[in-house]
Design a protein around this motif. Structure first.
Motif, mmCIF file in Angstrom:
data_model
loop_
_atom_site.group_PDB
_atom_site.id
_atom_site.type_symbol
_atom_site.label_atom_id
_atom_site.label_comp_id
_atom_site.label_asym_id
_atom_site.label_seq_id
_atom_site.Cartn_x
_atom_site.Cartn_y
_atom_site.Cartn_z
ATOM 1 N N LEU A 55 -7.287 -3.018 7.107
ATOM 2 C CA LEU A 55 -6.342 -3.367 6.045
ATOM 3 C C LEU A 55 -6.582 -4.818 5.679
ATOM 4 C CD1 LEU A 55 -3.035 -1.916 7.574
ATOM 5 C CD2 LEU A 55 -4.553 -0.810 5.923
ATOM 6 N N GLY A 56 -6.696 -5.110 4.393
ATOM 7 C CA GLY A 56 -6.962 -6.489 4.013
ATOM 8 C C GLY A 56 -6.511 -6.826 2.615
ATOM 9 N N VAL A 57 -6.647 -8.109 2.306
ATOM 10 C CA VAL A 57 -6.333 -8.639 0.984
ATOM 11 C C VAL A 57 -7.500 -9.500 0.519
ATOM 12 C CG1 VAL A 57 -3.821 -8.624 1.318
ATOM 13 C CG2 VAL A 57 -5.138 -10.672 1.925
ATOM 14 N N PHE A 58 -7.567 -9.714 -0.780
ATOM 15 C CA PHE A 58 -8.561 -10.632 -1.327
ATOM 16 C C PHE A 58 -8.089 -12.065 -1.167
ATOM 17 C CE2 PHE A 58 -9.952 -7.115 -4.334
ATOM 18 C CZ PHE A 58 -11.161 -6.923 -3.709
ATOM 19 N N GLY A 59 -9.033 -12.980 -1.052
ATOM 20 C CA GLY A 59 -8.752 -14.410 -1.054
ATOM 21 C C GLY A 59 -9.271 -15.036 -2.329
ATOM 22 N N ASN A 60 -9.099 -16.343 -2.458
ATOM 23 C CA ASN A 60 -9.536 -17.029 -3.669
ATOM 24 C C ASN A 60 -11.049 -16.915 -3.897
ATOM 25 O OD1 ASN A 60 -9.299 -18.917 -1.298
ATOM 26 N ND2 ASN A 60 -10.488 -20.227 -2.672
ATOM 27 N N PRO A 76 -15.091 3.975 4.094
ATOM 28 C CA PRO A 76 -14.191 4.778 4.950
ATOM 29 C C PRO A 76 -13.204 3.923 5.750
ATOM 30 C CG PRO A 76 -16.453 5.559 5.138
ATOM 31 C CD PRO A 76 -16.503 4.284 4.323
ATOM 32 N N ASN A 77 -11.949 4.358 5.777
ATOM 33 C CA ASN A 77 -10.860 3.732 6.542
ATOM 34 C C ASN A 77 -10.523 2.312 6.094
ATOM 35 O OD1 ASN A 77 -10.587 6.054 8.233
ATOM 36 N ND2 ASN A 77 -12.394 5.360 9.344
ATOM 37 N N VAL A 78 -10.870 1.972 4.851
ATOM 38 C CA VAL A 78 -10.606 0.631 4.321
ATOM 39 C C VAL A 78 -9.542 0.701 3.235
ATOM 40 C CG1 VAL A 78 -11.593 -1.268 2.943
ATOM 41 C CG2 VAL A 78 -12.872 -0.323 4.869
ATOM 42 N N LYS A 79 -8.571 -0.220 3.337
ATOM 43 C CA LYS A 79 -7.574 -0.381 2.278
ATOM 44 C C LYS A 79 -7.461 -1.877 2.001
ATOM 45 C CE LYS A 79 -2.809 0.289 0.898
ATOM 46 N NZ LYS A 79 -1.457 0.643 1.329
ATOM 47 N N LEU A 85 -0.323 -7.450 1.135
ATOM 48 C CA LEU A 85 -0.197 -6.088 1.645
ATOM 49 C C LEU A 85 0.939 -6.079 2.656
ATOM 50 C CD1 LEU A 85 -3.136 -3.817 2.383
ATOM 51 C CD2 LEU A 85 -1.345 -3.934 4.076
ATOM 52 N N GLU A 86 1.785 -5.098 2.559
ATOM 53 C CA GLU A 86 2.878 -4.925 3.515
ATOM 54 C C GLU A 86 2.625 -3.646 4.294
ATOM 55 O OE1 GLU A 86 6.721 -4.970 1.608
ATOM 56 O OE2 GLU A 86 6.151 -6.618 0.298
ATOM 57 N N GLU A 90 3.834 -0.049 14.630
ATOM 58 C CA GLU A 90 4.807 0.185 15.693
ATOM 59 C C GLU A 90 6.180 -0.158 15.107
ATOM 60 O OE1 GLU A 90 3.901 1.369 19.023
ATOM 61 O OE2 GLU A 90 1.996 1.704 18.028
ATOM 62 N N ASN A 91 6.887 -1.112 15.680
ATOM 63 C CA ASN A 91 8.223 -1.457 15.170
ATOM 64 C C ASN A 91 8.228 -2.797 14.440
ATOM 65 O OD1 ASN A 91 7.729 -2.995 17.410
ATOM 66 N ND2 ASN A 91 9.797 -2.855 18.242
ATOM 67 N N LYS A 92 7.056 -3.267 13.998
ATOM 68 C CA LYS A 92 6.945 -4.586 13.369
ATOM 69 C C LYS A 92 6.676 -4.465 11.877
ATOM 70 C CE LYS A 92 7.097 -6.798 17.339
ATOM 71 N NZ LYS A 92 8.190 -7.637 17.727
ATOM 72 N N ASN A 93 7.489 -5.162 11.088
ATOM 73 C CA ASN A 93 7.244 -5.269 9.651
ATOM 74 C C ASN A 93 6.283 -6.431 9.433
ATOM 75 O OD1 ASN A 93 8.989 -3.172 8.735
ATOM 76 N ND2 ASN A 93 10.720 -4.510 9.205
ATOM 77 N N ILE A 94 5.161 -6.137 8.783
ATOM 78 C CA ILE A 94 4.069 -7.096 8.690
ATOM 79 C C ILE A 94 3.644 -7.278 7.243
ATOM 80 C CG2 ILE A 94 1.627 -7.462 9.313
ATOM 81 C CD1 ILE A 94 2.292 -5.921 11.927
ATOM 82 N N ALA A 95 3.306 -8.527 6.910
ATOM 83 C CA ALA A 95 2.745 -8.849 5.604
ATOM 84 C C ALA A 95 1.436 -9.591 5.819
ATOM 85 C CB ALA A 95 3.710 -9.704 4.794
#
Length: 177
Positions: A55-60, A76-79, A85-86, A90-95
């Motif tokens: 799971l990832g985001v773009f940078g500058n 495959p298996n990439v988002k 991205l949120e 498990e029980n953790k809300n992550i950004a």
């Protein structure tokens, strides 16, 4: 559950593969990337032996590649998301985001337990208290975390490992693996 957080790989396939190989040995199947990935080809090459989820985001520095977001997401298996991205692990809300200012705003929102970011290339962790405008209804402290850079452009290549069961965060120095 353990997962790995990386940032600022800047297409450094050799360092990326070294981190992936360590993850495989540790049986860690989730990788979060905080931006400045590199081109789709370098990501695909870096992940060729990784069977887990990315799971990832773009940078500058990924700005030129944003038009290719569909190419990244065909791996495959990439988002990959454009800016943030949120997710819940498990029980953790992550950004996940790239820029520190965006990360701080997300942490201050108190919607997240953990906010990961990159851009500065410097490992960092702090607890962000409830934003004054939110009052006591905003929740507790959010951990704001930068895993450092994996490319090794400015500082030694590093990444972070987080354990959801123990709430333990470890910084790994690539050359010491």
């Amino acid at each position: 559950m353990k997962f790995v957080i990386i940032s600022d790989t800047h297409g450094n396939v050799a360092n990326f593969k070294k981190a992936i190989n360590w993850m495989q040995k540790e049986n860690i199947q989730l990788l979060l990337h905080c931006g400045d990935i590199g081109n789709p080809e370098s990501l695909k090459e870096s992940l060729q032996n990784f069977t887990g989820k990315f799971l990832g985001v773009f940078g500058n520095m990924d700005a030129d590649y944003k038009i290719l977001i569909e190419e990244y997401n065909k791996i495959p298996n990439v988002k990959i998301a454009e800016k943030f991205l949120e997710t819940k692990i498990e029980n953790k809300n992550i950004a996940i985001t790239h820029k520190p200012d965006d990360a701080r705003k997300m942490a201050e929102s108190q919607k997240f337990d953990l906010v990961f970011y990159g851009h500065t290339h410097k490992p960092w962790e702090e607890k962000v208290p409830v934003h004054p405008k939110l009052g006591s209804e905003g929740g507790g402290n959010c951990r704001l975390i930068n895993p450092g850079e994996l490319a090794g452009q400015i500082f030694k290549p590093t990444f972070a490992v987080y354990n959801t069961e123990t709430d333990l965060l470890e910084l790994k120095i690539l050359e010491k693996l």
